[in-house]
Design a protein around this motif. Structure first.
Motif, PDB file in Angstrom:
ATOM      1  N   ARG A   1       0.756  -1.136  -0.153  1.00  0.00           N
ATOM      2  CA  ARG A   1       0.015  -0.064   0.026  1.00  0.00           C
ATOM      3  C   ARG A   1       0.872   1.368  -0.175  1.00  0.00           C
ATOM      4  O   ARG A   1       1.981   1.125   0.234  1.00  0.00           O
ATOM      5  N   ASP A   2       0.304   2.348  -0.151  1.00  0.00           N
ATOM      6  CA  ASP A   2       0.915   3.561  -0.275  1.00  0.00           C
ATOM      7  C   ASP A   2       0.979   4.314   1.230  1.00  0.00           C
ATOM      8  O   ASP A   2      -0.121   4.501   1.911  1.00  0.00           O
ATOM      9  N   ARG A   3       2.232   4.381   1.695  1.00  0.00           N
ATOM     10  CA  ARG A   3       2.464   4.611   3.145  1.00  0.00           C
ATOM     11  C   ARG A   3       2.086   6.069   3.200  1.00  0.00           C
ATOM     12  O   ARG A   3       2.359   6.652   4.448  1.00  0.00           O
ATOM     13  N   CYS A   4       1.800   6.900   2.144  1.00  0.00           N
ATOM     14  CA  CYS A   4       1.585   8.328   2.313  1.00  0.00           C
ATOM     15  C   CYS A   4       0.108   8.495   2.207  1.00  0.00           C
ATOM     16  O   CYS A   4      -0.140   9.810   2.118  1.00  0.00           O
ATOM     17  N   GLU A   5      -0.819   7.680   2.010  1.00  0.00           N
ATOM     18  CA  GLU A   5      -2.162   7.894   1.787  1.00  0.00           C
ATOM     19  C   GLU A   5      -2.760   8.314   3.090  1.00  0.00           C
ATOM     20  O   GLU A   5      -2.364   8.272   4.038  1.00  0.00           O
ATOM     21  N   VAL A   6      -3.769   8.809   2.753  1.00  0.00           N
ATOM     22  CA  VAL A   6      -4.874   9.365   3.823  1.00  0.00           C
ATOM     23  C   VAL A   6      -5.761   7.723   4.371  1.00  0.00           C
ATOM     24  O   VAL A   6      -6.556   7.635   3.432  1.00  0.00           O
TER      25      VAL A   6
ATOM     26  N   HIS B   1       4.733  16.068   6.947  1.00  0.00           N
ATOM     27  CA  HIS B   1       4.152  16.252   5.602  1.00  0.00           C
ATOM     28  C   HIS B   1       4.613  15.706   4.631  1.00  0.00           C
ATOM     29  O   HIS B   1       4.049  15.233   3.831  1.00  0.00           O
ATOM     30  N   ALA B   2       6.068  15.874   4.692  1.00  0.00           N
ATOM     31  CA  ALA B   2       6.967  15.294   3.426  1.00  0.00           C
ATOM     32  C   ALA B   2       6.604  13.627   3.665  1.00  0.00           C
ATOM     33  O   ALA B   2       6.497  12.952   2.580  1.00  0.00           O
ATOM     34  N   TYR B   3       6.773  12.852   4.928  1.00  0.00           N
ATOM     35  CA  TYR B   3       6.750  11.499   4.821  1.00  0.00           C
ATOM     36  C   TYR B   3       5.653  11.198   6.061  1.00  0.00           C
ATOM     37  O   TYR B   3       6.039  10.568   6.850  1.00  0.00           O
ATOM     38  N   PRO B   4       4.347  11.293   5.588  1.00  0.00           N
ATOM     39  CA  PRO B   4       3.414  11.242   6.631  1.00  0.00           C
ATOM     40  C   PRO B   4       3.428   9.683   7.131  1.00  0.00           C
ATOM     41  O   PRO B   4       3.080   9.444   8.306  1.00  0.00           O
ATOM     42  N   GLY B   5       3.950   8.730   6.457  1.00  0.00           N
ATOM     43  CA  GLY B   5       3.646   7.099   6.813  1.00  0.00           C
ATOM     44  C   GLY B   5       4.898   6.916   7.587  1.00  0.00           C
ATOM     45  O   GLY B   5       5.061   5.668   8.161  1.00  0.00           O
ATOM     46  N   SER B   6       5.735   7.630   7.689  1.00  0.00           N
ATOM     47  CA  SER B   6       7.290   7.423   8.552  1.00  0.00           C
ATOM     48  C   SER B   6       6.978   7.247  10.152  1.00  0.00           C
ATOM     49  O   SER B   6       6.379   8.305  10.646  1.00  0.00           O
ATOM     50  N   ALA B   7       7.480   6.255  10.814  1.00  0.00           N
ATOM     51  CA  ALA B   7       7.314   6.237  12.147  1.00  0.00           C
ATOM     52  C   ALA B   7       8.447   7.226  12.630  1.00  0.00           C
ATOM     53  O   ALA B   7       8.428   7.481  13.856  1.00  0.00           O
ATOM     54  N   LYS B   8       9.379   7.625  11.813  1.00  0.00           N
ATOM     55  CA  LYS B   8      10.457   8.568  12.402  1.00  0.00           C
ATOM     56  C   LYS B   8      10.080   9.912  11.820  1.00  0.00           C
ATOM     57  O   LYS B   8      10.002  10.050  10.460  1.00  0.00           O
ATOM     58  N   ILE B   9       9.648  10.720  12.805  1.00  0.00           N
ATOM     59  CA  ILE B   9       9.397  12.208  12.409  1.00  0.00           C
ATOM     60  C   ILE B   9      10.489  13.044  12.519  1.00  0.00           C
ATOM     61  O   ILE B   9      10.672  14.178  11.459  1.00  0.00           O
ATOM     62  N   GLY B  10      11.388  12.920  13.413  1.00  0.00           N
ATOM     63  CA  GLY B  10      12.746  13.668  13.657  1.00  0.00           C
ATOM     64  C   GLY B  10      13.596  13.257  12.443  1.00  0.00           C
ATOM     65  O   GLY B  10      14.719  12.470  12.759  1.00  0.00           O
TER      66      GLY B  10
ATOM     67  N   MET C   1       9.915   4.748   1.536  1.00  0.00           N
ATOM     68  CA  MET C   1       9.134   5.599   0.604  1.00  0.00           C
ATOM     69  C   MET C   1       9.843   6.299  -0.472  1.00  0.00           C
ATOM     70  O   MET C   1       9.826   7.710  -0.661  1.00  0.00           O
ATOM     71  N   PRO C   2      10.793   5.482  -1.462  1.00  0.00           N
ATOM     72  CA  PRO C   2      11.452   6.267  -2.282  1.00  0.00           C
ATOM     73  C   PRO C   2      10.800   7.117  -3.305  1.00  0.00           C
ATOM     74  O   PRO C   2      11.254   8.150  -3.687  1.00  0.00           O
TER      75      PRO C   2
END
Length: 310
Positions: free
Chosen positions: A12-17, A259-268, A299-300
């Motif tokens: 699946r798209d890890r950046c989808e809503v 916002h750049a990588y919404p599905g990432s568990a790492k935000i920093g 998410m390349p």
């Protein structure tokens, strides 16, 4: 079952809503802001009690309870349980730990899990449109936005359609949604037994008030001003980082990264960016308690949607 679930997540798209099933014909602009009595009375009541009785019930013990419980429920609940796990599915974990983290999200005091999902994803979806209602973009004056976000809700004329799937059918999550306010009561009784009314005022009312109002304030700043590393192409609303809030929000304040990588568990994402939420996820992963942890490198294709401003 777990292998099938992992296969689905991998494709699946890890950046989808995640929880919007259809936005066909939906309009992110036209709608009316209405008073939300349940959240208004809850948020306002907690603030009134904290302001009215905070000074006269202050003690260093009560303050320590405030700090420790705020940090625990923001880290375990809001950041991990609600945001990174439930909403974005940026990692997977064992069911007992999943339920515990989501329960901690309820204890943070903002609302139940279903309301959090719908509120977050409506805003997420709307900010990706060319235009959206100022309620959803935080484009009103600060006091007006505070009233709207803390005491009101937006009724769009043509909203997108939500499908909570298994999350909506889960009995435990439905229970949490129906009873989220009541979960403060057992903790209040324990605090009263240990430290009297001072611990209740600071451990419940002041904590919930600061969490709710702090969440709004950081969110307001994160959509108006501050550093940016990337812009999301075609999005009507861009995000900013709020560096001073990185530690109290457990890494959530790196909102431009989110916002750049919404599905990432790492935000920093970048060096020097404190992210206690991801640090805990990484620790749990080493212990074998979480898996399928999504990072920006997973998410390349996302870079095609970004414009670097560094």
């Amino acid at each position: 079952m777990r292998m099938r679930r992992e296969a689905q997540l991998a494709t699946r798209d890890r950046c989808e809503v995640n929880w919007i099933a259809s936005d066909s014909g939906a309009d992110a602009v036209k709608g009316k802001v209405r008073w939300d009595p349940a959240h208004s009375l809850w948020n306002g009541g907690m603030l009134v009690v904290a302001v009215a009785f905070g000074a006269q019930t202050f003690s260093w013990g009560a303050f320590a309870v405030f700090v420790l419980l705020s940090g625990a429920f923001i880290l375990l609940g809001h950041s991990l349980g609600f945001h990174r796990l439930l909403i974005h599915q940026s990692f997977q974990t064992l069911r007992p730990l999943r339920y515990f983290l989501i329960w901690c999200g309820v204890m943070a005091g903002m609302s139940g899990p279903h309301w959090i999902i719908k509120t977050h994803d409506l805003r997420d979806w709307a900010q990706r449109q060319a235009k959206c209602h100022p309620y959803l973009s935080h484009r009103s004056a600060i006091w007006k936005d505070a009233w709207w976000q803390l005491h009101c809700r937006l009724q769009l004329k043509r909203p997108p359609q939500f499908d909570l799937g298994e999350v909506g059918k889960d009995r435990f999550l439905r229970f949490l949604e129906a009873s989220w306010m009541l979960h403060q009561l057992p903790l209040a009784l324990i605090l009263f037994a240990l430290g009297g009314w001072g611990w209740v005022v600071w451990g419940i009312c002041a904590r919930v008030a600061s969490t709710v109002h702090g969440h709004w304030f950081v969110g307001y700043l994160a959509h108006r001003r501050g550093p940016q590393s990337n812009l999301v192409r075609d999005a009507g609303v861009q995000a900013h980082d709020v560096p001073w809030a990185a530690i109290p929000t457990m890494g959530e304040a790196w909102h431009n990264n989110h916002h750049a990588y919404p599905g990432s568990a790492k935000i920093g994402v970048y060096p020097g960016q404190s992210d206690w939420g991801y640090a805990l996820i990484a620790l749990l992963q080493k212990c074998g308690l979480v898996w399928d942890v999504c990072l920006p490198r997973d998410m390349p294709d996302r870079k095609r949607s970004l414009e670097s401003v560094l």
